[in-house]
Design a protein around this motif. Structure first.
Motif, PDB file in Angstrom:
ATOM      1  N   ILE A 164       0.833  -1.202   0.000  1.00  0.00           N
ATOM      2  CA  ILE A 164       0.000   0.000   0.000  1.00  0.00           C
ATOM      3  C   ILE A 164       0.871   1.258   0.000  1.00  0.00           C
ATOM      4  O   ILE A 164       0.625   2.203  -0.759  1.00  0.00           O
ATOM      5  CB  ILE A 164      -0.952  -0.002   1.209  1.00  0.00           C
ATOM      6  N   PHE A 165       1.906   1.274   0.827  1.00  0.00           N
ATOM      7  CA  PHE A 165       2.797   2.436   0.881  1.00  0.00           C
ATOM      8  C   PHE A 165       3.479   2.660  -0.477  1.00  0.00           C
ATOM      9  O   PHE A 165       3.635   3.804  -0.916  1.00  0.00           O
ATOM     10  CB  PHE A 165       3.842   2.261   1.974  1.00  0.00           C
ATOM     11  N   GLN A 166       3.887   1.573  -1.136  1.00  0.00           N
ATOM     12  CA  GLN A 166       4.520   1.700  -2.449  1.00  0.00           C
ATOM     13  C   GLN A 166       3.550   2.241  -3.483  1.00  0.00           C
ATOM     14  O   GLN A 166       3.903   3.078  -4.315  1.00  0.00           O
ATOM     15  CB  GLN A 166       5.068   0.341  -2.910  1.00  0.00           C
ATOM     16  N   LEU A 167       2.318   1.772  -3.449  1.00  0.00           N
ATOM     17  CA  LEU A 167       1.313   2.254  -4.400  1.00  0.00           C
ATOM     18  C   LEU A 167       0.983   3.722  -4.131  1.00  0.00           C
ATOM     19  O   LEU A 167       0.856   4.517  -5.070  1.00  0.00           O
ATOM     20  CB  LEU A 167       0.049   1.395  -4.296  1.00  0.00           C
ATOM     21  N   GLN A 168       0.854   4.091  -2.866  1.00  0.00           N
ATOM     22  CA  GLN A 168       0.569   5.485  -2.537  1.00  0.00           C
ATOM     23  C   GLN A 168       1.717   6.401  -2.960  1.00  0.00           C
ATOM     24  O   GLN A 168       1.490   7.533  -3.384  1.00  0.00           O
ATOM     25  CB  GLN A 168       0.287   5.621  -1.042  1.00  0.00           C
ATOM     26  N   ALA A 169       2.948   5.892  -2.876  1.00  0.00           N
ATOM     27  CA  ALA A 169       4.107   6.675  -3.310  1.00  0.00           C
ATOM     28  C   ALA A 169       4.067   6.930  -4.813  1.00  0.00           C
ATOM     29  O   ALA A 169       4.659   7.905  -5.301  1.00  0.00           O
ATOM     30  CB  ALA A 169       5.397   5.955  -2.935  1.00  0.00           C
ATOM     31  N   ALA A 170       3.364   6.061  -5.539  1.00  0.00           N
ATOM     32  CA  ALA A 170       3.205   6.220  -6.987  1.00  0.00           C
ATOM     33  C   ALA A 170       1.909   6.958  -7.335  1.00  0.00           C
ATOM     34  O   ALA A 170       1.457   6.934  -8.477  1.00  0.00           O
ATOM     35  CB  ALA A 170       3.214   4.850  -7.671  1.00  0.00           C
ATOM     36  N   ASP A 171       1.309   7.631  -6.326  1.00  0.00           N
ATOM     37  CA  ASP A 171       0.076   8.412  -6.507  1.00  0.00           C
ATOM     38  C   ASP A 171      -1.107   7.561  -6.942  1.00  0.00           C
ATOM     39  O   ASP A 171      -1.929   7.981  -7.768  1.00  0.00           O
ATOM     40  CB  ASP A 171       0.301   9.557  -7.505  1.00  0.00           C
ATOM     41  N   ILE A 172      -1.190   6.373  -6.386  1.00  0.00           N
ATOM     42  CA  ILE A 172      -2.319   5.478  -6.663  1.00  0.00           C
ATOM     43  C   ILE A 172      -3.188   5.426  -5.406  1.00  0.00           C
ATOM     44  O   ILE A 172      -2.691   5.101  -4.320  1.00  0.00           O
ATOM     45  CB  ILE A 172      -1.819   4.077  -7.045  1.00  0.00           C
ATOM     46  N   GLN A 173      -4.472   5.771  -5.542  1.00  0.00           N
ATOM     47  CA  GLN A 173      -5.351   5.762  -4.379  1.00  0.00           C
ATOM     48  C   GLN A 173      -5.725   4.335  -3.998  1.00  0.00           C
ATOM     49  O   GLN A 173      -5.818   3.447  -4.852  1.00  0.00           O
ATOM     50  CB  GLN A 173      -6.621   6.575  -4.656  1.00  0.00           C
ATOM     51  N   LEU A 174      -5.927   4.104  -2.710  1.00  0.00           N
ATOM     52  CA  LEU A 174      -6.312   2.799  -2.192  1.00  0.00           C
ATOM     53  C   LEU A 174      -7.750   2.863  -1.702  1.00  0.00           C
ATOM     54  O   LEU A 174      -8.092   3.680  -0.849  1.00  0.00           O
ATOM     55  CB  LEU A 174      -5.395   2.384  -1.040  1.00  0.00           C
TER      56      LEU A 174
END
Length: 248
Positions: A164-174
């Motif tokens: 989740i942290f990696q995806l959020q770092a790529a500006d992807i909402q969860l």
């Protein structure tokens, strides 16, 4: 029934399979097993972060159909898993609005297969699962997915929270699917880069994960039953994303 080629029996055979780079989804070990070869195998299991559990010999007999398993049975994966960093980078090269799916310990292989099938049909760019506590990719998974498992990249991670942290770092909402919210999935903008999080069959999404997602959303339930099967709920979430993206 599981595909028989998805199992390997015997300590030496499993050691060689791991050393050769074969993708092992889980190793079942007989309780109280000991010896030099077992120690070597156990070291390899820990080194490669392979899921394992100690079980009674009766389960090993069932898994191997009473073959000479030497106290160890390994389940191999029908596919090769992709690294999360590569999955994100490769997807962002192809599209500016990726759609990912995170499964927080979905343990039933048929649910897993059904989810993979729906994910493939809705254009999901990748599925992310946790190494421990998740259903394996075996014969049942392949069959239930109708072969879709070969068309959708799947990534295994140590911890869903790290993904989740990696995806959020790529500006992807969860977006987490949970009944612990007043917001419906229809109120969330799913036309932006998105990763949908689905929880396990019995416990749902871990509370610690719910604390760090971007949005929490639910489906309206108008009957007496308080919840949907996870694969059905996942389908509803994914097709809402599809509807919004087609409309936009």
């Amino acid at each position: 029934m599981e595909n028989e080629v998805s199992k390997i029996f015997g300590i030496r055979a499993i050691i060689e399979a791991i050393n050769s780079g074969k993708t092992i989804s889980k190793v079942f070990l007989q309780k109280d097993l000991s010896g030099h070869l077992f120690s070597e195998l156990n070291t390899l299991i820990k080194k490669h972060n392979i899921a394992s559990s100690f079980v009674p010999v009766e389960k090993l007999n069932r898994l191997s159909k009473n073959s000479n398993h030497q106290g160890v049975v390994a389940q191999t994966s029908a596919i090769d898993f992709i690294d999360l960093e590569d999955l994100i980078a490769d997807t962002l090269e192809k599209t500016t609005t990726p759609l990912f799916l995170l499964l927080d310990k979905i343990s039933d292989v048929r649910n897993f297969g059904a989810i993979i099938r729906t994910a493939e049909c809705t254009g999901v760019d990748g599925i992310i699962v946790q190494k421990h506590g998740s259903a394996p990719v075996n014969g049942d998974t392949v069959k239930t997915s109708a072969g879709a498992v070969f068309n959708v990249p799947i990534c295994k991670v140590e911890h869903i929270k790290d993904a989740i942290f990696q995806l959020q770092a790529a500006d992807i909402q969860l977006v987490a699917a949970t009944e612990k919210t007043d917001k419906l999935i229809y109120d969330i903008d799913l036309t932006v880069p998105t990763a949908i999080v689905m929880g396990s069959e019995d416990r749902g999404i871990n509370p610690s994960i719910l604390k760090i997602v971007t949005h929490k959303a639910k489906l309206p339930l108008l009957g007496e039953i308080a919840s949907l099967n996870v694969s059905v709920a996942c389908g509803a979430f994914l097709y809402e994303a599809t509807r919004q993206r087609l409309k936009s």
